[in-house]
Motif scaffolding. Structure first.
Motif, short mmCIF file in Angstrom:
data_model
loop_
_atom_site.label_atom_id
_atom_site.label_comp_id
_atom_site.label_asym_id
_atom_site.label_seq_id
_atom_site.Cartn_x
_atom_site.Cartn_y
_atom_site.Cartn_z
N VAL A 9 0.86 -1.18 0.00
CA VAL A 9 0.00 0.00 0.00
C VAL A 9 0.90 1.24 0.00
O VAL A 9 1.78 1.36 0.85
CB VAL A 9 -0.94 0.01 1.23
N ILE A 10 0.64 2.13 -0.96
CA ILE A 10 1.48 3.31 -1.15
C ILE A 10 0.68 4.57 -0.83
O ILE A 10 -0.47 4.72 -1.26
CB ILE A 10 2.00 3.38 -2.60
N LYS A 11 1.31 5.46 -0.08
CA LYS A 11 0.73 6.78 0.24
C LYS A 11 1.82 7.81 -0.03
O LYS A 11 2.81 7.88 0.71
CB LYS A 11 0.31 6.81 1.71
N ASP A 12 1.66 8.56 -1.10
CA ASP A 12 2.66 9.54 -1.52
C ASP A 12 4.02 8.83 -1.68
O ASP A 12 4.14 7.96 -2.52
CB ASP A 12 2.74 10.70 -0.53
N ASP A 13 5.01 9.16 -0.87
CA ASP A 13 6.33 8.54 -0.99
C ASP A 13 6.60 7.53 0.12
O ASP A 13 7.74 7.28 0.48
CB ASP A 13 7.43 9.61 -1.01
N GLN A 14 5.51 6.93 0.64
CA GLN A 14 5.65 5.98 1.75
C GLN A 14 4.94 4.67 1.45
O GLN A 14 3.98 4.63 0.69
CB GLN A 14 5.04 6.58 3.03
N ILE A 15 5.43 3.62 2.09
CA ILE A 15 4.82 2.29 2.00
C ILE A 15 4.33 1.90 3.40
O ILE A 15 4.97 2.20 4.40
CB ILE A 15 5.82 1.25 1.44
N LEU A 16 3.19 1.23 3.42
CA LEU A 16 2.64 0.72 4.68
C LEU A 16 3.30 -0.61 5.00
O LEU A 16 3.28 -1.53 4.19
CB LEU A 16 1.13 0.53 4.54
N LEU A 17 3.90 -0.70 6.19
CA LEU A 17 4.51 -1.95 6.64
C LEU A 17 4.00 -2.25 8.05
O LEU A 17 3.71 -1.34 8.82
CB LEU A 17 6.03 -1.83 6.66
N ALA A 18 3.90 -3.55 8.33
CA ALA A 18 3.40 -3.96 9.65
C ALA A 18 4.25 -5.09 10.19
O ALA A 18 4.89 -5.83 9.45
CB ALA A 18 1.94 -4.41 9.53
N MET A 28 11.12 -7.37 12.54
CA MET A 28 10.76 -7.57 11.14
C MET A 28 9.40 -6.97 10.80
O MET A 28 8.41 -7.23 11.46
CB MET A 28 10.74 -9.07 10.81
N PHE A 29 9.37 -6.16 9.74
CA PHE A 29 8.13 -5.61 9.18
C PHE A 29 7.96 -6.13 7.77
O PHE A 29 8.94 -6.45 7.10
CB PHE A 29 8.21 -4.08 9.13
N SER A 30 6.72 -6.18 7.30
CA SER A 30 6.45 -6.61 5.93
C SER A 30 5.14 -5.98 5.46
O SER A 30 4.48 -5.26 6.20
CB SER A 30 6.37 -8.14 5.86
N VAL A 31 4.81 -6.25 4.22
CA VAL A 31 3.53 -5.82 3.67
C VAL A 31 2.43 -6.75 4.20
O VAL A 31 2.72 -7.82 4.72
CB VAL A 31 3.57 -5.78 2.13
N LEU A 32 1.18 -6.34 4.06
CA LEU A 32 0.06 -7.10 4.64
C LEU A 32 -0.44 -8.19 3.70
O LEU A 32 -0.45 -8.01 2.48
CB LEU A 32 -1.08 -6.15 4.99
N ALA A 33 -0.88 -9.30 4.29
CA ALA A 33 -1.37 -10.43 3.52
C ALA A 33 -2.57 -11.07 4.23
O ALA A 33 -2.75 -10.88 5.43
CB ALA A 33 -0.26 -11.47 3.34
N GLY A 34 -3.35 -11.80 3.46
CA GLY A 34 -4.47 -12.52 4.05
C GLY A 34 -5.13 -13.44 3.03
O GLY A 34 -4.95 -13.29 1.82
N PRO A 107 12.35 -0.09 8.07
CA PRO A 107 12.76 -0.94 9.20
C PRO A 107 13.36 -2.23 8.63
O PRO A 107 13.55 -2.36 7.42
CB PRO A 107 11.44 -1.20 9.92
N THR A 108 13.61 -3.20 9.48
CA THR A 108 14.05 -4.52 9.01
C THR A 108 12.91 -5.13 8.20
O THR A 108 11.77 -5.18 8.66
CB THR A 108 14.39 -5.43 10.20
N VAL A 109 13.22 -5.56 6.97
CA VAL A 109 12.22 -6.15 6.08
C VAL A 109 12.77 -7.46 5.52
O VAL A 109 13.98 -7.70 5.56
CB VAL A 109 11.85 -5.19 4.92
#
Length: 129
Positions: A9-18, A28-34, A107-109
């Motif tokens: 998920v992209i917002k301007d120049d940022q990515i959402l990580l969880a 460790m952070f990563s993109v969301l999945a389900g 962060p760590t990815v």
């Protein structure tokens, strides 16, 4: 087959990580999945999962690529999406923390070859242009 979506998920120049509660590496952070639910399109799954896990609405869901998942009956389908609205409110039963990150302050990815690492690298590459 049990399909699952994974989304950058992209917002301007940022990515959402969880950071998932189940991650062994607590940094460790990563993109969301389900996983896809019966009667749901892949795009609907992306929108539902992002809303359920972090309380954000997304739009412009686009296919990225797919990969077999380590379970014998699973397929991971990657997407990108644009932030549409909302404030981050994590589902504390699944997510430890989430936030927006720029390409130069990640962060760590995941670094091993995986769809999550490819989505994050895609974001880093588009951020440099």
């Amino acid at each position: 087959i049990s399909p699952a979506t994974i989304t950058a998920v992209i917002k301007d120049d940022q990515i959402l990580l969880a950071r998932d509660l189940k991650f062994q590496d607590k940094q460790m952070f990563s993109v969301l999945a389900g996983f896809l639910e019966p009667g749901e399109s892949l795009e609907e799954c992306v929108q539902r999962e992002i809303m359920e896990e972090v309380g954000l609405a997304v739009t412009n869901v686009r296919y990225f690529k797919s990969q077999p998942w380590p379970f014998p009956d699973s397929l991971m389908i990657g997407f990108t999406a644009d932030y549409q609205g909302g404030d981050i409110k994590i589902d504390e039963s699944e997510i430890a923390e989430a936030g927006w990150f720029t390409a130069d302050a990640l962060p760590t990815v995941p670094t091993r070859r995986s769809l999550s690492s490819e989505l994050i690298q895609w974001f880093v590459n588009i951020s440099r242009h």
